[in-house]
Design a protein around this motif. Structure first.
Motif, PDB file in Angstrom:
ATOM      1  N   ARG A 213       2.611   8.294   1.518  1.00  0.00           N
ATOM      2  CA  ARG A 213       2.708   6.898   1.952  1.00  0.00           C
ATOM      3  C   ARG A 213       1.985   6.759   3.280  1.00  0.00           C
ATOM      4  O   ARG A 213       2.139   7.577   4.152  1.00  0.00           O
ATOM      5  N   SER A 214       1.212   5.737   3.439  1.00  0.00           N
ATOM      6  CA  SER A 214       0.512   5.539   4.700  1.00  0.00           C
ATOM      7  C   SER A 214       0.189   4.076   4.885  1.00  0.00           C
ATOM      8  O   SER A 214      -0.062   3.362   3.916  1.00  0.00           O
ATOM      9  N   LEU A 215       0.186   3.643   6.146  1.00  0.00           N
ATOM     10  CA  LEU A 215      -0.179   2.262   6.463  1.00  0.00           C
ATOM     11  C   LEU A 215      -1.678   2.107   6.611  1.00  0.00           C
ATOM     12  O   LEU A 215      -2.186   0.995   6.620  1.00  0.00           O
TER      13      LEU A 215
ATOM     14  N   ALA B 131      -6.004   5.905   3.626  1.00  0.00           N
ATOM     15  CA  ALA B 131      -4.980   6.731   2.994  1.00  0.00           C
ATOM     16  C   ALA B 131      -4.360   5.997   1.809  1.00  0.00           C
ATOM     17  O   ALA B 131      -4.136   6.588   0.746  1.00  0.00           O
ATOM     18  N   LEU B 132      -4.103   4.700   1.976  1.00  0.00           N
ATOM     19  CA  LEU B 132      -3.511   3.911   0.903  1.00  0.00           C
ATOM     20  C   LEU B 132      -4.438   3.847  -0.303  1.00  0.00           C
ATOM     21  O   LEU B 132      -4.011   4.024  -1.456  1.00  0.00           O
ATOM     22  N   LYS B 133      -5.738   3.622  -0.057  1.00  0.00           N
ATOM     23  CA  LYS B 133      -6.711   3.553  -1.147  1.00  0.00           C
ATOM     24  C   LYS B 133      -6.790   4.890  -1.884  1.00  0.00           C
ATOM     25  O   LYS B 133      -6.817   4.929  -3.125  1.00  0.00           O
ATOM     26  N   LEU B 134      -6.810   5.982  -1.135  1.00  0.00           N
ATOM     27  CA  LEU B 134      -6.857   7.304  -1.762  1.00  0.00           C
ATOM     28  C   LEU B 134      -5.615   7.566  -2.601  1.00  0.00           C
ATOM     29  O   LEU B 134      -5.692   8.119  -3.699  1.00  0.00           O
ATOM     30  N   VAL B 135      -4.464   7.147  -2.082  1.00  0.00           N
ATOM     31  CA  VAL B 135      -3.213   7.337  -2.817  1.00  0.00           C
ATOM     32  C   VAL B 135      -3.231   6.524  -4.106  1.00  0.00           C
ATOM     33  O   VAL B 135      -2.864   7.021  -5.188  1.00  0.00           O
ATOM     34  N   VAL B 136      -3.665   5.267  -4.020  1.00  0.00           N
ATOM     35  CA  VAL B 136      -3.714   4.400  -5.209  1.00  0.00           C
ATOM     36  C   VAL B 136      -4.659   4.974  -6.260  1.00  0.00           C
ATOM     37  O   VAL B 136      -4.331   5.044  -7.454  1.00  0.00           O
ATOM     38  N   ASP B 137      -5.849   5.392  -5.825  1.00  0.00           N
ATOM     39  CA  ASP B 137      -6.827   5.956  -6.765  1.00  0.00           C
ATOM     40  C   ASP B 137      -6.311   7.243  -7.405  1.00  0.00           C
ATOM     41  O   ASP B 137      -6.499   7.477  -8.604  1.00  0.00           O
TER      42      ASP B 137
ATOM     43  N   VAL C 182      -4.934  16.513  -1.787  1.00  0.00           N
ATOM     44  CA  VAL C 182      -5.155  17.081  -0.456  1.00  0.00           C
ATOM     45  C   VAL C 182      -5.819  16.059   0.452  1.00  0.00           C
ATOM     46  O   VAL C 182      -5.444  15.901   1.621  1.00  0.00           O
ATOM     47  N   ARG C 183      -6.799  15.329  -0.076  1.00  0.00           N
ATOM     48  CA  ARG C 183      -7.475  14.303   0.734  1.00  0.00           C
ATOM     49  C   ARG C 183      -6.512  13.194   1.128  1.00  0.00           C
ATOM     50  O   ARG C 183      -6.589  12.660   2.249  1.00  0.00           O
ATOM     51  N   CYS C 184      -5.602  12.832   0.226  1.00  0.00           N
ATOM     52  CA  CYS C 184      -4.576  11.832   0.553  1.00  0.00           C
ATOM     53  C   CYS C 184      -3.717  12.315   1.720  1.00  0.00           C
ATOM     54  O   CYS C 184      -3.450  11.562   2.670  1.00  0.00           O
ATOM     55  N   ALA C 185      -3.276  13.559   1.626  1.00  0.00           N
ATOM     56  CA  ALA C 185      -2.426  14.121   2.670  1.00  0.00           C
ATOM     57  C   ALA C 185      -3.154  14.196   4.001  1.00  0.00           C
ATOM     58  O   ALA C 185      -2.593  13.880   5.057  1.00  0.00           O
ATOM     59  N   GLN C 186      -4.411  14.599   3.965  1.00  0.00           N
ATOM     60  CA  GLN C 186      -5.191  14.707   5.200  1.00  0.00           C
ATOM     61  C   GLN C 186      -5.362  13.343   5.858  1.00  0.00           C
ATOM     62  O   GLN C 186      -5.242  13.217   7.077  1.00  0.00           O
ATOM     63  N   ALA C 187      -5.635  12.323   5.041  1.00  0.00           N
ATOM     64  CA  ALA C 187      -5.785  10.971   5.593  1.00  0.00           C
ATOM     65  C   ALA C 187      -4.480  10.473   6.194  1.00  0.00           C
ATOM     66  O   ALA C 187      -4.464   9.838   7.253  1.00  0.00           O
ATOM     67  N   HIS C 188      -3.372  10.770   5.524  1.00  0.00           N
ATOM     68  CA  HIS C 188      -2.064  10.338   6.013  1.00  0.00           C
ATOM     69  C   HIS C 188      -1.732  10.977   7.367  1.00  0.00           C
ATOM     70  O   HIS C 188      -1.319  10.289   8.314  1.00  0.00           O
TER      71      HIS C 188
ATOM     72  N   LEU D 291     -17.146  11.106  10.819  1.00  0.00           N
ATOM     73  CA  LEU D 291     -17.208  12.324  10.014  1.00  0.00           C
ATOM     74  C   LEU D 291     -16.824  12.046   8.558  1.00  0.00           C
ATOM     75  O   LEU D 291     -17.297  12.729   7.644  1.00  0.00           O
ATOM     76  N   ASN D 292     -15.965  11.052   8.350  1.00  0.00           N
ATOM     77  CA  ASN D 292     -15.467  10.745   7.009  1.00  0.00           C
ATOM     78  C   ASN D 292     -15.783   9.297   6.624  1.00  0.00           C
ATOM     79  O   ASN D 292     -14.980   8.635   5.959  1.00  0.00           O
ATOM     80  N   HIS D 293     -16.961   8.838   7.034  1.00  0.00           N
ATOM     81  CA  HIS D 293     -17.276   7.420   6.845  1.00  0.00           C
ATOM     82  C   HIS D 293     -17.327   7.023   5.369  1.00  0.00           C
ATOM     83  O   HIS D 293     -17.094   5.862   5.023  1.00  0.00           O
ATOM     84  N   GLY D 294     -17.595   7.978   4.488  1.00  0.00           N
ATOM     85  CA  GLY D 294     -17.643   7.657   3.056  1.00  0.00           C
ATOM     86  C   GLY D 294     -16.334   7.093   2.546  1.00  0.00           C
ATOM     87  O   GLY D 294     -16.325   6.162   1.721  1.00  0.00           O
ATOM     88  N   ASP D 295     -15.218   7.629   3.037  1.00  0.00           N
ATOM     89  CA  ASP D 295     -13.909   7.135   2.605  1.00  0.00           C
ATOM     90  C   ASP D 295     -13.680   5.701   3.059  1.00  0.00           C
ATOM     91  O   ASP D 295     -13.095   4.887   2.333  1.00  0.00           O
TER      92      ASP D 295
END
Length: 363
Positions: free
Chosen positions: A185-187, A191-197, A224-230, A270-274
């Protein structure tokens, strides 16, 4: 000693703990220590590299002018200043985690286990992030010192080896990221977009007939990417909160604010693609942030040495020929070289014994 939460009665009956994650309390405390230790190791490395960069002169920025301190090159600033900012980010996050741990421990004594899963997730993520960031940061510092960074006397190789092991002990990082992902879960938009996808993909795989465990495994890279973003969002949030709430002078708050902005923009770029993928930023906004990044590096450059000096790490702790407080880098390198058995004489004995007879012989 082993029956704090679960017990074995005299007749051999096993009594389960009230909550299956109660035993995680001690593990969480250890992870708080790991985050703080990672911060300290990065502190040492960036202090050594920044001080060295203010002494080492090389090349030219403007042809014909004297060689500048290598810290004047923006590429060097880009290597070191984000690592200085990262020290503060990790420190503030570790302090917040420690405070949360104390509060949850107090609640647990009253039978309230509500926040225990969240604490476990948070400690897992911060341990993984701090170990990875500090390891990468120490290596960047080592590389920023050129060939001298590889010297044992620089102490950077030892600091690196002491830092990188944290990636695997007390939970290997990938495993910990997946533990965080199970509470995804993230605000933050990314992170939210990654979690939804990822949830959509997980559901799609299950609908195709895969059981949940195999579907989870096949989504683990995205998880893992979701967790890292969160967790990155959490760290950035705590950095911002501390800058706003700290009882410091406005001048110091201004420096902390610049470091916070640098930390945020550095990781966004560094993570502009996301960010482009989820639509939270446009390519034009990314370009604007890159411009601001350049300005922040220029603005913080004069403060760099003063900031690492403020870490107040004694020379005995740094144990480095490159990072001592007096800046006598080359004098210390020379003194250390004299300690080598190979330098006891101007010409090694092997030359007189083997090479000279060969060179003088009539072959």
């Amino acid at each position: 000693m082993l029956m704090k939460h679960s017990q074995v009665l005299k007749d051999g009956t096993y009594v389960k703990p009230k909550h299956e994650k109660l035993a995680y309390g001690t593990m969480v405390l250890v992870r708080v220590g790991i985050v703080r230790d990672a911060c300290k190791q990065l502190q040492r490395a960036v202090t050594i590299a920044t001080r060295y960069s203010a002494v080492r002169r090389q090349s030219e920025i403007v042809p014909g002018e004297p060689e500048p301190q290598i810290l004047d090159f923006q590429t060097q600033q880009y290597k070191l200043l984000p690592q200085i900012a990262s020290v503060f980010a990790l420190l503030f996050s570790a302090n917040d985690l420690a405070t949360t741990y104390l509060q949850v421990s107090k609640d647990m004594t009253k039978g309230n286990m509500e926040m225990l899963p969240e604490l476990h997730s948070l400690s897992s993520g911060l341990k993984a992030l701090s170990a990875a960031d500090a390891t990468e940061g120490v290596e960047i510092c080592r590389l920023s010192c050129g060939g001298h960074g590889y010297l044992k006397s620089s102490n950077l190789p030892r600091i690196y080896s002491a830092t990188t092991c944290a990636i695997t002990y007390e939970g290997e990082n990938t495993v910990l990221w997946l533990q965080v992902a199970s509470l995804g879960r993230s605000l933050q938009d990314v992170a939210l977009k990654l979690v939804v996808d990822t949830e959509s993909r997980l559901q799609r795989l299950c609908d195709m007939g895969q059981n949940f465990h195999h579907a989870w495994n096949n989504c683990s890279v995205l998880l893992v990417r979701c967790a890292q973003a969160h967790i990155r969002y959490f760290v950035c949030e705590k950095f911002l909160q501390r800058v706003k709430s700290s009882a410091v002078s406005e001048g110091l708050r201004g420096v902390l604010h610049q470091l916070c902005r640098l930390y945020l923009i550095y990781h966004i770029t560094l993570n502009h693609g996301d960010f482009l993928r989820c639509g939270s930023l446009t390519s034009a906004q990314i370009s604007t942030l890159e411009d601001e990044l350049s300005l922040l590096l220029t603005s913080l450059r004069p403060q760099a040495v003063a900031i690492v000096d403020a870490f107040d790490i004694h020379d005995e702790i740094l144990d480095s020929t490159l990072g001592a407080w007096d800046g006598q880098v080359y004098e210390r390198l020379y003194e250390d070289a004299l300690k080598s058995p190979l330098n006891k004489t101007d010409v090694p004995e092997a030359y007189h014994k083997f090479l000279k007879p060969l060179m003088k012989s009539q072959l």
